[in-house]
Design an enzyme around this catalytic site. Structure first.
Site, PDB file in Angstrom:
ATOM      1  N   HIS A 232       0.837  -1.205   0.000  1.00 36.68           N
ATOM      2  CA  HIS A 232       0.000   0.000   0.000  1.00 36.68           C
ATOM      3  C   HIS A 232       0.866   1.248   0.000  1.00 36.68           C
ATOM      4  CE1 HIS A 232       0.026   1.463   4.282  1.00 36.68           C
ATOM      5  NE2 HIS A 232       0.183   0.201   4.611  1.00 36.68           N
ATOM      6  N   ASP A 244       5.531   2.608   7.273  1.00 37.32           N
ATOM      7  CA  ASP A 244       4.178   2.138   6.968  1.00 37.32           C
ATOM      8  C   ASP A 244       3.498   3.083   6.003  1.00 37.32           C
ATOM      9  OD1 ASP A 244       1.749   0.840   7.032  1.00 37.32           O
ATOM     10  OD2 ASP A 244       1.171   1.589   9.010  1.00 37.32           O
ATOM     11  N   GLU A 276      -5.466   1.936   1.842  1.00 38.34           N
ATOM     12  CA  GLU A 276      -5.336   0.783   2.739  1.00 38.34           C
ATOM     13  C   GLU A 276      -5.649   1.187   4.160  1.00 38.34           C
ATOM     14  OE1 GLU A 276      -3.083  -2.004   5.520  1.00 38.34           O
ATOM     15  OE2 GLU A 276      -3.044   0.173   5.290  1.00 38.34           O
ATOM     16  N   GLU A 277      -5.195   2.383   4.535  1.00 33.10           N
ATOM     17  CA  GLU A 277      -5.362   2.834   5.915  1.00 33.10           C
ATOM     18  C   GLU A 277      -6.822   3.174   6.247  1.00 33.10           C
ATOM     19  OE1 GLU A 277      -3.176   2.388   7.992  1.00 33.10           O
ATOM     20  OE2 GLU A 277      -1.179   2.635   7.142  1.00 33.10           O
ATOM     21  N   ASP A 308       4.060  -5.131   3.523  1.00 32.91           N
ATOM     22  CA  ASP A 308       3.511  -4.027   4.306  1.00 32.91           C
ATOM     23  C   ASP A 308       4.357  -3.872   5.567  1.00 32.91           C
ATOM     24  OD1 ASP A 308       2.014  -2.170   5.653  1.00 32.91           O
ATOM     25  OD2 ASP A 308       0.158  -3.317   5.658  1.00 32.91           O
ATOM     26  N   HIS A 411       1.991   4.657  12.978  1.00 30.88           N
ATOM     27  CA  HIS A 411       0.856   5.576  12.790  1.00 30.88           C
ATOM     28  C   HIS A 411       1.061   6.915  13.508  1.00 30.88           C
ATOM     29  CE1 HIS A 411      -2.454   2.544  11.368  1.00 30.88           C
ATOM     30  NE2 HIS A 411      -1.383   2.546  10.597  1.00 30.88           N
TER      31      HIS A 411
END
Length: 481
Positions: A232, A244, A276-277, A308, A411
Protein backbone atom coordinates in the site's frame (compact mmCIF):
# COMPACT_ATOMS: atom_id res chain seq x y z
CA UNK A 1 19.00 -12.77 -12.47
CA UNK A 2 19.28 -12.76 -8.66
CA UNK A 3 18.19 -10.64 -5.76
CA UNK A 4 21.56 -8.87 -5.91
CA UNK A 5 20.32 -7.16 -9.08
CA UNK A 6 18.44 -4.63 -6.92
CA UNK A 7 21.08 -1.87 -6.80
CA UNK A 8 22.34 -0.97 -3.31
CA UNK A 9 20.73 2.23 -2.09
CA UNK A 10 17.91 2.15 -4.66
CA UNK A 11 15.16 1.52 -2.08
CA UNK A 12 16.52 4.27 0.16
CA UNK A 13 16.56 6.63 -2.83
CA UNK A 14 12.83 6.03 -3.28
CA UNK A 15 12.20 6.51 0.44
CA UNK A 16 13.95 9.87 0.36
CA UNK A 17 11.59 11.00 -2.39
CA UNK A 18 8.51 9.81 -0.47
CA UNK A 19 9.76 11.75 2.57
CA UNK A 20 10.25 14.87 0.44
CA UNK A 21 6.72 14.48 -0.93
CA UNK A 22 5.32 14.29 2.61
CA UNK A 23 7.39 17.31 3.68
CA UNK A 24 5.89 19.34 0.84
CA UNK A 25 2.33 18.24 1.59
CA UNK A 26 1.42 18.87 5.23
CA UNK A 27 3.61 16.05 6.52
CA UNK A 28 1.65 13.09 5.15
CA UNK A 29 0.82 11.03 2.07
CA UNK A 30 -2.70 9.91 3.01
CA UNK A 31 -5.11 8.83 0.29
CA UNK A 32 -7.27 11.69 -0.91
CA UNK A 33 -4.56 14.28 -0.26
CA UNK A 34 -1.97 16.08 -2.38
CA UNK A 35 0.75 14.00 -0.69
CA UNK A 36 -0.79 10.81 -2.00
CA UNK A 37 -1.22 12.24 -5.48
CA UNK A 38 2.46 13.19 -5.42
CA UNK A 39 3.35 9.64 -4.42
CA UNK A 40 1.27 8.23 -7.30
CA UNK A 41 2.92 10.61 -9.77
CA UNK A 42 6.38 9.52 -8.59
CA UNK A 43 5.64 5.79 -8.89
CA UNK A 44 4.03 6.25 -12.32
CA UNK A 45 6.99 8.31 -13.53
CA UNK A 46 9.55 5.75 -12.40
CA UNK A 47 7.59 2.90 -13.97
CA UNK A 48 7.31 4.68 -17.29
CA UNK A 49 11.01 5.47 -17.26
CA UNK A 50 11.70 1.76 -16.70
CA UNK A 51 9.61 0.81 -19.73
CA UNK A 52 6.31 -0.19 -18.13
CA UNK A 53 2.87 1.03 -19.19
CA UNK A 54 1.39 1.74 -15.74
CA UNK A 55 -2.35 2.06 -15.22
CA UNK A 56 -3.92 4.35 -12.63
CA UNK A 57 -7.21 2.94 -11.33
CA UNK A 58 -9.35 5.65 -9.73
CA UNK A 59 -12.07 5.08 -7.15
CA UNK A 60 -14.01 7.07 -4.56
CA UNK A 61 -13.73 6.40 -0.85
CA UNK A 62 -14.91 7.85 2.48
CA UNK A 63 -12.15 10.13 3.76
CA UNK A 64 -11.76 11.05 7.42
CA UNK A 65 -9.16 13.09 9.29
CA UNK A 66 -9.01 14.25 12.89
CA UNK A 67 -7.45 17.70 12.54
CA UNK A 68 -6.87 18.02 16.29
CA UNK A 69 -7.68 15.73 19.24
CA UNK A 70 -11.25 15.68 20.51
CA UNK A 71 -11.83 17.11 23.99
CA UNK A 72 -14.62 16.72 26.53
CA UNK A 73 -14.91 18.95 29.62
CA UNK A 74 -17.30 18.61 32.55
CA UNK A 75 -17.50 20.60 35.78
CA UNK A 76 -14.78 22.92 34.53
CA UNK A 77 -12.28 20.07 34.07
CA UNK A 78 -11.15 18.48 30.82
CA UNK A 79 -11.26 14.69 30.70
CA UNK A 80 -7.92 12.91 30.34
CA UNK A 81 -6.88 12.25 26.75
CA UNK A 82 -6.92 8.48 27.30
CA UNK A 83 -10.63 8.66 28.23
CA UNK A 84 -11.65 10.32 24.95
CA UNK A 85 -11.56 9.14 21.31
CA UNK A 86 -13.24 10.75 18.32
CA UNK A 87 -15.56 8.50 16.32
CA UNK A 88 -14.41 8.03 12.73
CA UNK A 89 -16.68 10.13 10.46
CA UNK A 90 -17.72 12.33 13.38
CA UNK A 91 -19.00 15.77 12.60
CA UNK A 92 -16.96 18.84 13.55
CA UNK A 93 -17.67 21.62 16.03
CA UNK A 94 -17.72 22.79 19.64
CA UNK A 95 -20.86 22.37 21.73
CA UNK A 96 -21.67 23.33 25.34
CA UNK A 97 -24.97 21.96 26.65
CA UNK A 98 -26.51 19.79 29.40
CA UNK A 99 -25.68 16.10 29.06
CA UNK A 100 -28.62 13.67 29.10
CA UNK A 101 -28.31 9.91 29.50
CA UNK A 102 -30.42 7.84 27.13
CA UNK A 103 -31.45 4.28 28.00
CA UNK A 104 -28.55 3.50 30.35
CA UNK A 105 -27.89 3.44 34.08
CA UNK A 106 -24.21 2.61 33.67
CA UNK A 107 -24.53 -1.12 34.37
CA UNK A 108 -21.49 -3.08 33.20
CA UNK A 109 -23.13 -4.61 30.14
CA UNK A 110 -23.60 -4.26 26.40
CA UNK A 111 -26.47 -1.79 26.26
CA UNK A 112 -29.35 -1.21 23.84
CA UNK A 113 -28.99 2.48 24.67
CA UNK A 114 -29.87 4.58 21.62
CA UNK A 115 -30.56 1.68 19.29
CA UNK A 116 -34.22 2.63 18.76
CA UNK A 117 -35.75 6.01 17.97
CA UNK A 118 -38.17 5.38 20.85
CA UNK A 119 -35.27 5.53 23.32
CA UNK A 120 -35.27 9.31 22.78
CA UNK A 121 -38.95 9.90 23.62
CA UNK A 122 -38.05 12.11 26.60
CA UNK A 123 -34.89 13.61 25.10
CA UNK A 124 -34.57 17.39 25.20
CA UNK A 125 -33.47 18.75 21.79
CA UNK A 126 -30.18 20.64 22.05
CA UNK A 127 -28.83 18.46 24.86
CA UNK A 128 -25.77 16.26 24.49
CA UNK A 129 -26.80 12.59 24.28
CA UNK A 130 -24.92 10.18 26.58
CA UNK A 131 -25.20 6.60 25.29
CA UNK A 132 -23.58 3.29 26.15
CA UNK A 133 -21.94 0.89 23.74
CA UNK A 134 -23.66 -2.33 22.70
CA UNK A 135 -26.22 -4.24 20.61
CA UNK A 136 -26.27 -2.02 17.52
CA UNK A 137 -23.72 -0.11 15.44
CA UNK A 138 -22.31 3.20 16.64
CA UNK A 139 -23.67 4.83 13.48
CA UNK A 140 -27.21 3.76 14.37
CA UNK A 141 -26.92 5.22 17.87
CA UNK A 142 -25.47 8.49 16.57
CA UNK A 143 -28.07 8.84 13.79
CA UNK A 144 -30.95 8.27 16.23
CA UNK A 145 -29.50 10.84 18.62
CA UNK A 146 -29.06 13.42 15.87
CA UNK A 147 -32.61 12.82 14.64
CA UNK A 148 -33.83 13.52 18.19
CA UNK A 149 -32.04 16.88 18.15
CA UNK A 150 -28.84 16.03 20.04
CA UNK A 151 -26.15 18.68 19.67
CA UNK A 152 -23.39 16.11 20.27
CA UNK A 153 -23.13 12.37 20.97
CA UNK A 154 -21.05 10.67 23.65
CA UNK A 155 -20.85 6.84 23.66
CA UNK A 156 -19.11 5.21 26.64
CA UNK A 157 -17.79 1.67 26.90
CA UNK A 158 -19.59 -1.34 28.36
CA UNK A 159 -17.34 -1.77 31.40
CA UNK A 160 -17.06 -5.50 30.72
CA UNK A 161 -13.61 -7.13 30.94
CA UNK A 162 -11.43 -5.75 28.14
CA UNK A 163 -13.99 -3.05 27.30
CA UNK A 164 -13.27 -0.31 29.80
CA UNK A 165 -11.08 2.09 27.81
CA UNK A 166 -12.21 4.85 25.48
CA UNK A 167 -14.40 3.62 22.62
CA UNK A 168 -12.47 4.11 19.37
CA UNK A 169 -15.29 3.35 16.94
CA UNK A 170 -16.58 4.35 13.53
CA UNK A 171 -19.92 5.69 12.37
CA UNK A 172 -19.44 3.70 9.18
CA UNK A 173 -19.42 6.45 6.57
CA UNK A 174 -19.46 10.24 6.17
CA UNK A 175 -22.77 12.01 6.62
CA UNK A 176 -24.29 9.81 9.33
CA UNK A 177 -24.35 12.95 11.47
CA UNK A 178 -22.88 16.43 11.32
CA UNK A 179 -22.63 16.82 15.11
CA UNK A 180 -19.57 15.83 17.18
CA UNK A 181 -19.54 12.12 18.04
CA UNK A 182 -17.02 10.96 20.66
CA UNK A 183 -16.24 7.70 22.43
CA UNK A 184 -15.53 7.65 26.18
CA UNK A 185 -14.08 5.19 28.65
CA UNK A 186 -16.51 3.40 30.94
CA UNK A 187 -15.38 5.38 33.99
CA UNK A 188 -15.69 8.73 32.22
CA UNK A 189 -19.14 7.86 30.92
CA UNK A 190 -20.49 6.75 34.29
CA UNK A 191 -19.21 9.97 35.87
CA UNK A 192 -21.40 11.97 33.45
CA UNK A 193 -24.59 10.10 34.33
CA UNK A 194 -25.35 12.63 37.05
CA UNK A 195 -25.88 15.28 34.36
CA UNK A 196 -24.63 18.84 34.27
CA UNK A 197 -23.15 21.01 31.57
CA UNK A 198 -20.57 19.48 29.24
CA UNK A 199 -18.43 20.90 26.45
CA UNK A 200 -17.54 18.67 23.50
CA UNK A 201 -15.11 19.78 20.80
CA UNK A 202 -14.05 18.00 17.62
CA UNK A 203 -12.16 19.23 14.56
CA UNK A 204 -12.56 16.77 11.72
CA UNK A 205 -12.81 16.41 7.96
CA UNK A 206 -15.35 13.78 6.86
CA UNK A 207 -16.25 13.53 3.17
CA UNK A 208 -16.07 11.44 0.01
CA UNK A 209 -12.82 11.79 -1.95
CA UNK A 210 -11.12 10.21 -4.94
CA UNK A 211 -7.92 8.19 -4.80
CA UNK A 212 -6.23 5.52 -6.91
CA UNK A 213 -4.28 2.31 -7.27
CA UNK A 214 -1.23 2.05 -9.55
CA UNK A 215 -0.79 -1.17 -11.57
CA UNK A 216 2.04 -2.29 -13.84
CA UNK A 217 2.79 -5.63 -15.49
CA UNK A 218 5.86 -7.21 -17.07
CA UNK A 219 5.78 -7.45 -20.86
CA UNK A 220 6.75 -11.12 -20.84
CA UNK A 221 5.49 -14.21 -19.05
CA UNK A 222 2.41 -16.37 -19.12
CA UNK A 223 -0.59 -14.18 -18.18
CA UNK A 224 -2.50 -17.29 -17.11
CA UNK A 225 0.06 -17.79 -14.31
CA UNK A 226 0.33 -14.24 -13.00
CA UNK A 227 2.42 -13.56 -9.91
CA UNK A 228 0.89 -10.54 -8.21
CA UNK A 229 2.95 -8.31 -5.91
CA UNK A 230 1.47 -5.52 -3.80
CA UNK A 231 2.17 -2.85 -1.19
CA UNK A 232 0.00 0.00 0.00
CA UNK A 233 1.21 3.43 -1.04
CA UNK A 234 -0.76 5.59 1.39
CA UNK A 235 0.19 6.79 4.86
CA UNK A 236 -2.11 7.64 7.73
CA UNK A 237 -3.02 11.35 7.98
CA UNK A 238 -0.89 11.64 11.14
CA UNK A 239 2.49 11.29 9.42
CA UNK A 240 4.62 10.58 6.34
CA UNK A 241 4.35 6.79 6.65
CA UNK A 242 7.92 5.95 5.68
CA UNK A 243 7.97 2.53 7.31
CA UNK A 244 4.18 2.14 6.97
CA UNK A 245 4.27 1.76 4.08
CA UNK A 246 6.73 3.66 1.91
CA UNK A 247 9.12 0.82 2.82
CA UNK A 248 7.07 -1.83 1.02
CA UNK A 249 6.17 0.55 -1.82
CA UNK A 250 9.80 1.51 -2.38
CA UNK A 251 10.92 -2.11 -2.13
CA UNK A 252 8.59 -3.39 -4.84
CA UNK A 253 9.28 -0.31 -7.00
CA UNK A 254 12.99 -1.12 -6.94
CA UNK A 255 12.21 -4.75 -7.79
CA UNK A 256 9.91 -3.70 -10.64
CA UNK A 257 12.69 -1.51 -12.05
CA UNK A 258 15.12 -4.41 -11.75
CA UNK A 259 12.72 -6.75 -13.60
CA UNK A 260 11.99 -4.30 -16.43
CA UNK A 261 12.99 -5.80 -19.78
CA UNK A 262 13.72 -9.21 -18.24
CA UNK A 263 12.12 -12.32 -19.72
CA UNK A 264 10.10 -14.27 -17.15
CA UNK A 265 8.19 -17.54 -17.45
CA UNK A 266 5.14 -16.08 -15.71
CA UNK A 267 3.70 -12.58 -15.85
CA UNK A 268 4.38 -10.38 -12.82
CA UNK A 269 1.86 -7.67 -11.93
CA UNK A 270 2.84 -5.00 -9.41
CA UNK A 271 0.25 -3.02 -7.45
CA UNK A 272 0.55 0.06 -5.25
CA UNK A 273 -2.71 0.22 -3.29
CA UNK A 274 -4.59 3.34 -2.23
CA UNK A 275 -6.70 3.81 0.90
CA UNK A 276 -5.34 0.78 2.74
CA UNK A 277 -5.36 2.83 5.91
CA UNK A 278 -9.11 3.41 5.48
CA UNK A 279 -9.91 -0.31 5.40
CA UNK A 280 -7.98 -2.02 2.54
CA UNK A 281 -10.18 -0.08 0.13
CA UNK A 282 -7.81 -0.05 -2.84
CA UNK A 283 -7.19 -3.78 -2.93
CA UNK A 284 -10.86 -4.44 -2.20
CA UNK A 285 -11.86 -2.23 -5.12
CA UNK A 286 -9.40 -3.95 -7.46
CA UNK A 287 -10.51 -7.48 -6.60
CA UNK A 288 -14.22 -6.60 -6.64
CA UNK A 289 -13.86 -4.87 -10.01
CA UNK A 290 -12.14 -7.90 -11.54
CA UNK A 291 -14.63 -10.28 -10.00
CA UNK A 292 -17.52 -8.34 -11.58
CA UNK A 293 -16.03 -7.23 -14.89
CA UNK A 294 -13.09 -9.52 -15.68
CA UNK A 295 -13.28 -12.79 -13.70
CA UNK A 296 -10.86 -14.54 -16.05
CA UNK A 297 -8.07 -12.11 -15.17
CA UNK A 298 -8.75 -12.62 -11.47
CA UNK A 299 -8.69 -16.38 -12.02
CA UNK A 300 -5.27 -16.08 -13.67
CA UNK A 301 -3.66 -14.73 -10.47
CA UNK A 302 -1.65 -17.73 -9.28
CA UNK A 303 -0.49 -16.12 -6.04
CA UNK A 304 -0.35 -12.78 -4.24
CA UNK A 305 2.69 -11.48 -2.33
CA UNK A 306 2.20 -8.64 0.16
CA UNK A 307 4.84 -6.29 1.56
CA UNK A 308 3.51 -4.03 4.31
CA UNK A 309 6.15 -2.56 6.68
CA UNK A 310 9.55 -4.08 5.88
CA UNK A 311 11.92 -1.70 7.68
CA UNK A 312 10.75 -1.54 11.30
CA UNK A 313 13.44 -0.09 13.60
CA UNK A 314 13.00 -2.80 16.27
CA UNK A 315 12.19 -5.44 13.70
CA UNK A 316 11.21 -9.06 13.59
CA UNK A 317 11.89 -11.06 10.43
CA UNK A 318 8.33 -12.31 9.94
CA UNK A 319 6.81 -14.44 7.18
CA UNK A 320 3.05 -14.89 6.82
CA UNK A 321 2.01 -18.23 8.31
CA UNK A 322 0.74 -19.96 5.18
CA UNK A 323 0.65 -23.47 6.65
CA UNK A 324 -1.18 -22.44 9.86
CA UNK A 325 1.53 -24.11 11.95
CA UNK A 326 1.82 -21.17 14.35
CA UNK A 327 -1.63 -19.57 14.22
CA UNK A 328 -5.18 -20.74 13.84
CA UNK A 329 -8.77 -19.51 14.16
CA UNK A 330 -8.44 -19.34 17.94
CA UNK A 331 -5.70 -16.72 17.44
CA UNK A 332 -7.87 -14.66 15.11
CA UNK A 333 -5.97 -15.82 12.03
CA UNK A 334 -7.75 -15.86 8.66
CA UNK A 335 -7.48 -19.29 6.95
CA UNK A 336 -4.93 -19.20 4.13
CA UNK A 337 -5.81 -20.82 0.77
CA UNK A 338 -4.00 -23.86 -0.61
CA UNK A 339 -0.55 -22.96 -1.89
CA UNK A 340 0.13 -20.37 0.82
CA UNK A 341 2.34 -22.87 2.66
CA UNK A 342 4.61 -23.02 -0.39
CA UNK A 343 5.03 -19.24 -0.38
CA UNK A 344 5.87 -19.30 3.33
CA UNK A 345 8.43 -22.07 2.76
CA UNK A 346 10.10 -20.10 -0.04
CA UNK A 347 10.75 -17.16 2.27
CA UNK A 348 12.01 -19.36 5.11
CA UNK A 349 14.34 -21.18 2.73
CA UNK A 350 15.75 -17.86 1.49
CA UNK A 351 16.45 -16.56 4.99
CA UNK A 352 17.90 -19.92 6.07
CA UNK A 353 20.28 -19.91 3.10
CA UNK A 354 21.72 -16.64 4.43
CA UNK A 355 21.97 -17.84 8.03
CA UNK A 356 19.14 -15.57 9.15
CA UNK A 357 16.44 -16.59 11.63
CA UNK A 358 12.84 -16.00 10.56
CA UNK A 359 9.57 -16.06 12.45
CA UNK A 360 5.92 -16.16 11.50
CA UNK A 361 3.08 -13.67 11.55
CA UNK A 362 -0.62 -14.45 11.33
CA UNK A 363 -2.97 -13.57 8.50
CA UNK A 364 -4.83 -11.14 10.74
CA UNK A 365 -6.82 -9.54 7.93
CA UNK A 366 -5.14 -6.18 8.51
CA UNK A 367 -3.39 -5.79 5.18
CA UNK A 368 -4.03 -6.05 1.45
CA UNK A 369 -3.74 -9.84 1.19
CA UNK A 370 -7.25 -9.96 2.70
CA UNK A 371 -9.31 -9.55 -0.50
CA UNK A 372 -7.11 -12.11 -2.31
CA UNK A 373 -7.41 -14.71 0.44
CA UNK A 374 -11.18 -14.20 0.36
CA UNK A 375 -11.13 -15.29 -3.30
CA UNK A 376 -9.08 -18.41 -2.56
CA UNK A 377 -5.82 -17.04 -4.00
CA UNK A 378 -2.63 -18.37 -2.38
CA UNK A 379 -0.97 -15.53 -0.50
CA UNK A 380 2.10 -14.69 1.52
CA UNK A 381 4.64 -11.99 2.18
CA UNK A 382 6.82 -10.25 4.73
CA UNK A 383 6.31 -8.01 7.73
CA UNK A 384 8.75 -6.57 10.29
CA UNK A 385 6.28 -5.59 13.02
CA UNK A 386 4.02 -2.72 14.01
CA UNK A 387 2.72 -1.82 17.48
CA UNK A 388 3.24 -5.29 18.99
CA UNK A 389 5.85 -5.67 21.73
CA UNK A 390 9.12 -7.48 21.06
CA UNK A 391 9.81 -10.33 23.47
CA UNK A 392 13.08 -11.46 25.02
CA UNK A 393 13.03 -14.53 22.74
CA UNK A 394 12.64 -12.36 19.67
CA UNK A 395 15.42 -10.01 20.71
CA UNK A 396 17.72 -13.04 20.97
CA UNK A 397 16.70 -14.17 17.47
CA UNK A 398 16.57 -10.87 15.60
CA UNK A 399 18.45 -8.36 17.75
CA UNK A 400 16.91 -5.14 18.98
CA UNK A 401 15.29 -4.37 22.33
CA UNK A 402 12.77 -6.50 24.19
CA UNK A 403 9.82 -4.90 25.95
CA UNK A 404 9.11 -2.15 23.37
CA UNK A 405 7.26 -2.05 20.06
CA UNK A 406 8.67 -3.21 16.76
CA UNK A 407 7.82 0.22 15.39
CA UNK A 408 7.47 2.80 18.17
CA UNK A 409 6.43 5.42 15.58
CA UNK A 410 3.60 3.29 14.17
CA UNK A 411 0.86 5.58 12.79
CA UNK A 412 2.61 8.63 14.23
CA UNK A 413 4.26 11.77 12.90
CA UNK A 414 7.72 10.35 13.69
CA UNK A 415 7.36 7.59 11.05
CA UNK A 416 9.94 9.35 8.91
CA UNK A 417 13.30 8.42 7.37
CA UNK A 418 14.85 8.08 10.81
CA UNK A 419 12.32 5.33 11.59
CA UNK A 420 13.87 2.82 9.17
CA UNK A 421 16.42 0.12 9.99
CA UNK A 422 18.51 0.06 6.81
CA UNK A 423 19.93 -3.43 7.28
CA UNK A 424 16.45 -4.87 7.85
CA UNK A 425 15.12 -3.03 4.80
CA UNK A 426 17.92 -4.52 2.65
CA UNK A 427 17.33 -8.03 4.02
CA UNK A 428 13.60 -7.92 3.44
CA UNK A 429 13.91 -6.37 -0.03
CA UNK A 430 16.43 -9.07 -0.92
CA UNK A 431 14.02 -11.76 0.29
CA UNK A 432 11.13 -10.18 -1.62
CA UNK A 433 13.21 -10.01 -4.78
CA UNK A 434 14.41 -13.62 -4.48
CA UNK A 435 10.94 -15.06 -3.94
CA UNK A 436 9.28 -12.91 -6.61
CA UNK A 437 11.93 -14.03 -9.10
CA UNK A 438 11.56 -17.63 -8.00
CA UNK A 439 7.86 -17.74 -8.75
CA UNK A 440 8.17 -15.52 -11.84
CA UNK A 441 10.61 -17.99 -13.37
CA UNK A 442 9.19 -21.27 -12.07
CA UNK A 443 7.82 -23.60 -14.77
CA UNK A 444 6.28 -25.69 -11.97
CA UNK A 445 2.90 -25.19 -10.40
CA UNK A 446 2.63 -24.36 -6.71
CA UNK A 447 1.97 -28.00 -5.85
CA UNK A 448 5.10 -29.33 -7.58
CA UNK A 449 7.27 -26.47 -6.36
CA UNK A 450 5.87 -26.99 -2.90
CA UNK A 451 6.92 -30.61 -2.56
CA UNK A 452 10.59 -29.69 -2.92
CA UNK A 453 10.33 -26.52 -0.87
CA UNK A 454 8.48 -28.04 2.04
CA UNK A 455 11.03 -30.84 2.25
CA UNK A 456 13.86 -28.30 2.23
CA UNK A 457 12.28 -26.28 5.03
CA UNK A 458 11.14 -29.08 7.32
CA UNK A 459 9.86 -27.90 10.71
CA UNK A 460 12.55 -27.14 13.27
CA UNK A 461 12.21 -26.78 17.06
CA UNK A 462 10.02 -23.74 17.65
CA UNK A 463 10.71 -20.87 19.98
CA UNK A 464 7.64 -19.24 21.48
CA UNK A 465 7.62 -15.59 20.54
CA UNK A 466 5.07 -12.80 20.43
CA UNK A 467 4.53 -10.67 17.37
CA UNK A 468 1.76 -8.93 15.61
CA UNK A 469 0.25 -6.27 13.43
CA UNK A 470 -2.24 -6.18 16.27
CA UNK A 471 -2.59 -8.24 19.48
CA UNK A 472 0.38 -10.39 20.43
CA UNK A 473 0.14 -14.10 19.72
CA UNK A 474 2.32 -17.18 19.95
CA UNK A 475 4.43 -17.74 16.85
CA UNK A 476 7.09 -20.06 15.54
CA UNK A 477 10.63 -18.89 14.86
CA UNK A 478 13.02 -20.76 12.58
CA UNK A 479 16.68 -20.84 13.45
CA UNK A 480 19.12 -20.38 10.57
CA UNK A 481 20.12 -23.70 9.05
Amino acid sequence: MTAAAVPPGKVLEHLEVFQAIANANNGNRASGTSGYRGSVDYVVGRLRAAGYAPRVQNFSFPFFQEVSPATVSAGGRQLAAEDVAVMTYSGSGTVTAPVQAVGTTGERAASTSGCEAGDFADFVPGNIALLQRGTCAFGVKAANAAAAGASAVLIFNTGLPGAEGAVAGTLGEPGVTTVPAVGLSYTAGVALLRGGEVTVSTQTVSESRETSNVLAETRSGDPERTVMVGAHLDSVPQGPGINDNASGSAGILAIAEMLAGTETANAVRFAWWGAEEFGLLGSRHYVADLKTNDPATLGNVALYLNFDMIGSPNHGRFVYDGDASAFGPDDGSVPAPAGSAVIEAAFHEHFGSLGLASGETEFSGRSDYGPFIAEGIASGGLFTGAEGIKTVEQAALFGGRAGIGYDFCYHASCDDLSNIDHRTLDEMTGAASAVILRFANSPLGLEEEGRRLLAAVAPVPAATVDQGHGPSNAAEARQPR
